[in-house]
Design an enzyme around this catalytic site. Sequence first.
Site, PDB file in Angstrom:
ATOM      1  N   LYS A  84       0.894  -1.153   0.000  1.00  0.00           N
ATOM      2  CA  LYS A  84       0.000   0.000   0.000  1.00  0.00           C
ATOM      3  C   LYS A  84       0.932   1.201   0.000  1.00  0.00           C
ATOM      4  O   LYS A  84       1.419   1.617   1.057  1.00  0.00           O
ATOM      5  CB  LYS A  84      -0.899  -0.016   1.232  1.00  0.00           C
ATOM      6  CG  LYS A  84      -1.993   1.044   1.199  1.00  0.00           C
ATOM      7  CD  LYS A  84      -2.956   0.867   2.360  1.00  0.00           C
ATOM      8  CE  LYS A  84      -4.053   1.939   2.339  1.00  0.00           C
ATOM      9  NZ  LYS A  84      -4.962   1.799   1.192  1.00  0.00           N
ATOM     10  N   PRO A 142     -20.286 -11.218   2.054  1.00  0.00           N
ATOM     11  CA  PRO A 142     -21.339 -10.643   2.890  1.00  0.00           C
ATOM     12  C   PRO A 142     -20.749  -9.748   3.967  1.00  0.00           C
ATOM     13  O   PRO A 142     -19.534  -9.764   4.205  1.00  0.00           O
ATOM     14  CB  PRO A 142     -22.012 -11.878   3.505  1.00  0.00           C
ATOM     15  CG  PRO A 142     -20.911 -12.887   3.576  1.00  0.00           C
ATOM     16  CD  PRO A 142     -20.066 -12.651   2.348  1.00  0.00           C
TER      17      PRO A 142
END
Length: 230
Positions: A37, A205
């Site tokens: 990152k 989910p």
Amino acid sequence: MTAFFIAGTDTDVGKTTIAAGLLNAARQAGLSTAAIKPVASGSQVTTAGLRNADALALQAQCQPPLDYALVNPLAFEPAIAPHIAAQEAGVELSVATLRPGIERVLARRADFTLVEGAGGWRVPLDRGETLADLAIALQLPVVLVVGVRLGCINHALLSVEAIQRDGLPLAGWVANIVDPGTSRLEQNLATLAECMPAACLGTVPRLDVPDAEAVAACLSLAPLGLVARS
């Protein structure tokens, strides 16, 4: 070596959650992993220096292990747009300054490497550049994390349009359900599956504890062309 740029349809859509899950799935398949990152804002002051929670989550899924400085070369404390945080810190934020750190990680030639952006596709850097310009410079295929909530179809299709206009392939996408109360959820997912011009790697989910292993169970690496080692 296979490497991808992880982008999101917006901020807070779960890019890191999905990236960590993909890395975990690759590890379970017996593949070596690496991640970076390149710039992160919203970091905590520690005795070891600034540490960003997203970067730490990625670092935890790197095998063989990578030093934090490789995973997150630039960390800023304020939880604000990276280019503003960099300006306040007096740090130049550009493709030229971010690219060497990424290339150091890519040079390790892990079986599966992820480069995670920040926010959406057009997050500014400096001097008119954006994080999209970094992905273009690296010529990496893109995995798009779609934060499923009201408005996600428009955000997803506009992001894909921008990615393709920039000349990069969409390697796949993930539906990350950030709002399980989204009206007509299944119809929205069906519309995304119909309209997106690449394979869906999975639907994740809303998890009470979104640990990497649980997320990995919802994902498939097969559309990315990754094969488990025997």
